[in-house]
Structure formats: structure tokens, C-alpha cells
Design a protein around this motif. Structure first.
Motif, PDB file in Angstrom:
ATOM      1  N   ILE A 164     -13.825 -22.962  17.124  1.00  0.00           N
ATOM      2  CA  ILE A 164     -14.622 -23.468  18.248  1.00  0.00           C
ATOM      3  C   ILE A 164     -13.842 -24.549  18.989  1.00  0.00           C
ATOM      4  O   ILE A 164     -13.798 -24.571  20.228  1.00  0.00           O
ATOM      5  CB  ILE A 164     -15.972 -24.031  17.750  1.00  0.00           C
ATOM      6  N   SER A 173     -16.577 -19.480  21.956  1.00  0.00           N
ATOM      7  CA  SER A 173     -17.241 -20.593  21.257  1.00  0.00           C
ATOM      8  C   SER A 173     -18.625 -20.184  20.782  1.00  0.00           C
ATOM      9  O   SER A 173     -19.027 -20.497  19.654  1.00  0.00           O
ATOM     10  CB  SER A 173     -17.348 -21.809  22.186  1.00  0.00           C
ATOM     11  N   ASP A 174     -19.354 -19.494  21.648  1.00  0.00           N
ATOM     12  CA  ASP A 174     -20.699 -19.057  21.292  1.00  0.00           C
ATOM     13  C   ASP A 174     -20.674 -18.051  20.141  1.00  0.00           C
ATOM     14  O   ASP A 174     -21.543 -18.073  19.259  1.00  0.00           O
ATOM     15  CB  ASP A 174     -21.396 -18.432  22.505  1.00  0.00           C
ATOM     16  N   ALA A 177     -20.032 -20.016  16.997  1.00  0.00           N
ATOM     17  CA  ALA A 177     -21.190 -20.876  16.690  1.00  0.00           C
ATOM     18  C   ALA A 177     -22.337 -20.056  16.099  1.00  0.00           C
ATOM     19  O   ALA A 177     -22.993 -20.479  15.144  1.00  0.00           O
ATOM     20  CB  ALA A 177     -21.651 -21.599  17.946  1.00  0.00           C
ATOM     21  N   ILE A 203     -21.583 -28.130  20.459  1.00  0.00           N
ATOM     22  CA  ILE A 203     -21.703 -26.756  19.964  1.00  0.00           C
ATOM     23  C   ILE A 203     -21.602 -26.742  18.437  1.00  0.00           C
ATOM     24  O   ILE A 203     -22.391 -26.083  17.746  1.00  0.00           O
ATOM     25  CB  ILE A 203     -20.615 -25.853  20.583  1.00  0.00           C
ATOM     26  N   ILE A 204     -20.624 -27.485  17.924  1.00  0.00           N
ATOM     27  CA  ILE A 204     -20.441 -27.558  16.470  1.00  0.00           C
ATOM     28  C   ILE A 204     -21.633 -28.257  15.823  1.00  0.00           C
ATOM     29  O   ILE A 204     -22.142 -27.819  14.782  1.00  0.00           O
ATOM     30  CB  ILE A 204     -19.137 -28.291  16.125  1.00  0.00           C
ATOM     31  N   ALA A 207     -24.749 -25.916  15.867  1.00  0.00           N
ATOM     32  CA  ALA A 207     -24.572 -24.776  14.956  1.00  0.00           C
ATOM     33  C   ALA A 207     -24.681 -25.220  13.500  1.00  0.00           C
ATOM     34  O   ALA A 207     -25.270 -24.520  12.664  1.00  0.00           O
ATOM     35  CB  ALA A 207     -23.212 -24.123  15.201  1.00  0.00           C
TER      36      ALA A 207
END
Length: 375
Positions: A164, A173-174, A177, A203-204, A207
Motif C-alpha cells: 500500500i 491501494s484499495d 487494503a 488507508i492502512i 484497513a
């Protein structure tokens, strides 16, 4: 004349013998309209002839048997990859094929393989190469990412975190995640994900919180509560569909959540929701605790939004009904139970009606309508 008579008798007997010896077999019994012999013999003669064609009833029985066998196979526990594959190359070949169809069964095979997997390190190294390769399709990357996430290995999940950070676009990235959200593992995995909940990368962070939410253990509950406290946000990521309020606790996490409810602080309503998520037993713990609180405003705050987490079934309905009629608890708690009971009755009735409608053959309704028209 006397001499000729024996000769005539002999000729007649011989002719009769020849007739029976050379008589066509096809004329030994009555025949149907097509000339096919109709035989009542069901003995050993049929064993030497062609296999008789199965009748429709036999076909149906065979089909039912096959269906039942299929259900039995599905009901069987999925074997671990270590029981199916003997080498990293063999496993890799199977996973590549499975990625093309996003085969969930193969993903289950690779869910937390045990320490007996002697070829796993080499296998996962190849999977990571495929994951990060520019030649791998986005769909395949999603499959390989999920395979790493369910491995139960911190190193593999760490690879997704790094992916990511180094991804070149939001789509990748999605993908990574979404895979992290499905992560499974022991306490080591939960602790690692807990450290990532404090990441500055949103994002991290999100997730990781989602992944910890899905664990259900006491450690996971503690990490979610601590993170919520640090953030100082009573919502606790609830509005995003993750966090303590969406947590479904395992039995070992229930006592900890009870203690959080007893704190009666701004985060306690999240623990209330989490307990109710577990079912009737959790709901019972919540009602018992809330009913013991003397301050009606505190009771109201704790139960705010709790109704959205109740799963209605026969056991829950029975419990809510009994609470609603209990004269020894605060009136507002009994009223809460009464409203939930009524909602449950309406919900179950609606579900039952839908099930009934689905079971009715539309052709029967059309037939009934036609009969009415004729009348």
C-alpha cells in the motif's frame, strides 16, 4: 401295406423332428405390434443381453443420489493445502489457475497452513513476486493479496502493508487494503495489526481497524477500545462500519465488554452494541447491566442505537417478551424491550410472508386467476 406303414410312420416322426430342430427362434412366443418379442422371462437370460435402458424413475433416483453425494462433499471440511500439495511448484500452479476464476475453495485451502508446511516459505515468496509484478492483472493481484492475508503469517500481511505504501495508484491501494481487512491469524497477527491502527496512512489505518474488528478475541476488543480512547472519538469509527461497535465478540471477550459497559463513559455504548452483536446472550448481559443503573439518562445513552444490532429469532423474542413484562426493572428498560419485541414480530412475520410467497408456484396463481375468469 403292412410293410409300407412303418415307413410312413418313420417319415412322419423324422419330419416332426426336423421341424422342431430348425424352427426360427423369433417365433417362439407372442409378439407386439412392432414385431419385437415380448418376454416375461426376467431370469438369467437378461444377463447375457445388452444393458436395459433406465426408466425415468431410475434416472430421478440416480439424480437424487448424485445431489446428496454433492451435498455430502460440500459439507466435508476443506482440506489444508499441506494435505493436497506436496511442493511449492505444485501449489503455485494450482493457485495460478485458481486466480483466473477467483476460486474461493483454494483460498480456504491456504487459510493458516500449519508449521508442517515445509514448502510454504518458497511458495509465499513466489506469490509475493506475482503480487508486485507489473505483468500481473489487477484481478489476480486481488486474489494473491487475499491469499497472503489469510495465511496467518505476520510477514505476509506486512508485505501488503508495504504494498500500500509503495502502490502507484489508488486502485492497487484499495485492492491491498481490502485484502488486509480479511486477515486472519493468532495473537501475533492481531498485535501487528494493532500497531498499524496508529498509522498516519489513512488507508492502512482503516484497513487494520477493520481487520481487528473481524477477529472477535478479547485482545482485539482491548486494542479497539484503546485505539478509540486515544483518538478521543466516541464514535469509534462506528460511522465507517468498523470498530468496537461492529465487533462480534467470542465468549472470551464478553467479560471485558461487560466491564466497559459498567464504566458508563462515552465509549460504553460501543461495548453495548458489541455485546448485542453476539446474540441473545449478549443482549441479556446488556439488559441486566442497564436495568441496574439508577440514572435514566445514563440508561438512555447506553441503549441509544442498540436496537439496530438485535438479531431477531425465537430465543430473542422470548427473552424480550419476558423483559417487557417484568415489573421489577425500570419502566424505560421494559418499554425498550417491548418495542424491540414488536419490531421483531413484524420482522419475523415479514420474513415468513416473503418465504411463503417464494414457495408459491406462479403457474398455480395464474391457473387460479384463469379459473376465476371462467367463472
Amino acid at each position: 401295406m403292412k410293410k409300407i406303414l412303418p415307413i410312413i410312420v418313420f417319415v412322419i416322426v423324422a419330419a416332426a423332428a426336423l421341424f422342431f430342430v430348425f424352427k426360427p427362434k423369433g417365433t417362439t412366443g407372442p409378439t407386439g405390434s412392432t414385431g419385437t418379442q415380448i418376454s416375461s422371462n426376467t431370469g438369467t437370460d437378461n444377463l447375457s443381453g445388452p444393458t436395459p435402458q433406465a426408466n425415468p424413475a431410475s434416472d430421478d433416483e440416480a439424480g437424487s443420489s448424485e445431489d446428496l453425494e454433492g451435498e455430502d462433499v460440500m459439507a466435508e471440511e476443506v482440506k489444508s493445502a499441506t494435505e493436497i500439495y506436496s511442493s511449492a511448484d505444485q501449489a503455485l500452479e494450482a493457485v495460478k489457475k485458481a486466480a483466473a476464476d477467483y476460486d474461493d475453495l483454494v483460498l480456504e485451502q491456504f487459510t493458516r497452513p500449519g508449521p508442517e508446511c515445509t514448502w510454504c516459505d518458497s511458495f509465499y515468496a513466489s506469490i509475493k513476486d506475482l503480487l508486485l509484478s507489473s505483468e500481473t492483472s489487477q484481478e489476480a493481484k486481488g486474489y494473491y493479496a487475499e491469499l497472503l492475508a489469510v495465511s496467518g503469517k505476520v510477514d505476509n500481511i506486512s508485505t501488503l502493508i508495504d504494498a500500500i505504501k509503495n502502490s502507484k495508484n489508488s486502485q492497487e491501494s484499495d485492492i491491498f487494503a481490502e485484502a488486509i481487512e480479511l486477515a486472519t491469524g493468532g495473537d501475533d497477527v492481531v498485535r501487528f495489526l494493532g500497531t498499524q491502527m496508529e498509522s498516519t496512512n489513512e488507508i492502512i489505518q482503516e484497513a487494520s481497524i477493520a481487520a481487528v474488528t473481524n477477529q472477535g478475541t478479547r485482545l482485539a476488543a482491548e486494542l479497539l477500545y484503546n485505539q478509540t480512547q486515544k483518538a478521543g472519538d466516541p464514535d469509534g469509527y462506528y460511522s465507517r462500519g468498523i470498530g468496537l461497535g461492529e465487533f462480534i465478540p467470542e465468549p472470551d471477550a464478553m467479560p471485558y465488554l461487560q466491564e466497559l459497559v459498567k464504566k458508563q463513559d462515552q465509549y460504553s455504548p460501543l461495548a453495548v452494541k458489541a455485546l448485542i452483536n453476539s446474540g441473545t446472550d449478549g443482549l441479556r448481559l446488556v439488559i441486566d447491566e442497564v436495568a441496574s443503573i439508577k440514572n435514566p439518562e445514563v440508561r438512555k445513552k447506553l441503549l441509544a442505537g442498540a436496537e439496530e444490532h438485535i438479531s431477531y429469532d425465537e430465543a430473542t423474542q422470548s427473552y424480550l417478551d419476558s423483559v417487557s413484562k417484568n415489573k421489577n426493572i425500570p419502566e424505560d428498560v421494559a418499554e425498550f424491550a417491548k418495542k424491540r419485541f414488536e419490531e421483531g414480530e413484524a420482522s419475523l412475520e415479514e420474513d415468513g410472508g416473503e418465504a411463503l410467497n417464494m414457495s408459491i408456484d406462479p403457474s398455480l396463481e395464474e391457473g387460479d386467476a384463469a379459473d376465476k375468469d371462467q367463472e
